[in-house]
Scaffold this active site. Structure first.
Site, short mmCIF file in Angstrom:
data_model
loop_
_atom_site.label_atom_id
_atom_site.label_comp_id
_atom_site.label_asym_id
_atom_site.label_seq_id
_atom_site.Cartn_x
_atom_site.Cartn_y
_atom_site.Cartn_z
N GLU A 1 0.87 -1.18 0.00
CA GLU A 1 0.00 0.00 0.00
C GLU A 1 0.90 1.22 0.00
O GLU A 1 1.62 1.46 0.97
CB GLU A 1 -0.91 -0.01 1.23
CG GLU A 1 -1.84 1.16 1.31
CD GLU A 1 -2.77 1.25 0.12
OE1 GLU A 1 -2.61 2.22 -0.67
OE2 GLU A 1 -3.64 0.40 -0.05
N ASP B 1 -8.80 -4.64 5.45
CA ASP B 1 -8.79 -3.82 4.24
C ASP B 1 -8.24 -4.57 3.03
O ASP B 1 -8.83 -4.53 1.96
CB ASP B 1 -7.96 -2.55 4.47
CG ASP B 1 -7.91 -1.68 3.22
OD1 ASP B 1 -8.95 -1.55 2.55
OD2 ASP B 1 -6.85 -1.14 2.92
N HIS C 1 -8.75 -8.02 -1.37
CA HIS C 1 -7.84 -8.02 -2.52
C HIS C 1 -7.00 -9.29 -2.62
O HIS C 1 -6.90 -9.90 -3.70
CB HIS C 1 -6.92 -6.80 -2.48
CG HIS C 1 -7.64 -5.50 -2.37
ND1 HIS C 1 -8.59 -5.10 -3.27
CD2 HIS C 1 -7.56 -4.52 -1.44
CE1 HIS C 1 -9.06 -3.92 -2.92
NE2 HIS C 1 -8.46 -3.54 -1.82
N ARG D 1 11.71 -0.86 0.97
CA ARG D 1 12.56 -1.94 0.48
C ARG D 1 13.91 -1.42 0.01
O ARG D 1 14.93 -2.05 0.18
CB ARG D 1 11.84 -2.64 -0.65
CG ARG D 1 12.61 -3.74 -1.29
CD ARG D 1 11.78 -4.35 -2.38
NE ARG D 1 12.50 -5.44 -3.00
CZ ARG D 1 12.08 -6.09 -4.05
NH1 ARG D 1 10.94 -5.80 -4.59
NH2 ARG D 1 12.78 -7.06 -4.55
#
Length: 131
Positions: free
Chosen positions: A12, A31, A36, A128
């Protein structure tokens, strides 16, 4: 036979301040994971439907969802986004998880023994590269 695992990663990337207000009430599991991620897994893991009719596709997705093994707590990691100052709950002001990782299994002939490795959270891709 030739697939060692399936990995589903969803980062996200919207504004953490905006998401913080939302995640403070619902969290990443409600969520992202239950909607999803499970939709993605159902579409990917389903058998070919008898037709492209919506009901036939839905039926195959439901078969996959019903075949998902109950997730053991030992196969789950929960966490929260931490900003640069080290303030863990700056965005949520709660203990609501903003990071979720788990190993899931689908108990059917096609996917027997193949773990579906799920990872989702706020800012995964952004953070990352910052290390």
């Amino acid at each position: 036979k030739y697939i060692r695992n399936v990995q589903v990663v969803f980062s996200e990337e919207t504004s953490a301040e905006t998401q913080g207000r939302y995640f403070g009430n619902y969290g990443i599991i409600r969520d992202i994971v239950h909607s999803h991620i499970l939709q993605t897994i159902a579409l990917f893991a389903m058998e070919p439907p008898v037709s492209l009719d919506g009901e036939d596709i839905r039926d195959e997705k439901v078969k996959v969802l019903r075949s998902i093994r109950k997730v053991d707590i030992e196969d789950v990691v929960l966490g929260q986004l931490k900003d640069a100052s080290g303030d863990v709950d700056r965005y949520t002001k709660s203990m609501t998880p903003t990071y979720f990782a788990a190993a899931m299994y689908i108990d059917n002939a096609r996917w027997d023994g193949v773990p579906f490795l799920i990872k989702t959270g706020m800012g995964l891709m952004e953070n990352r590269y910052s290390r």
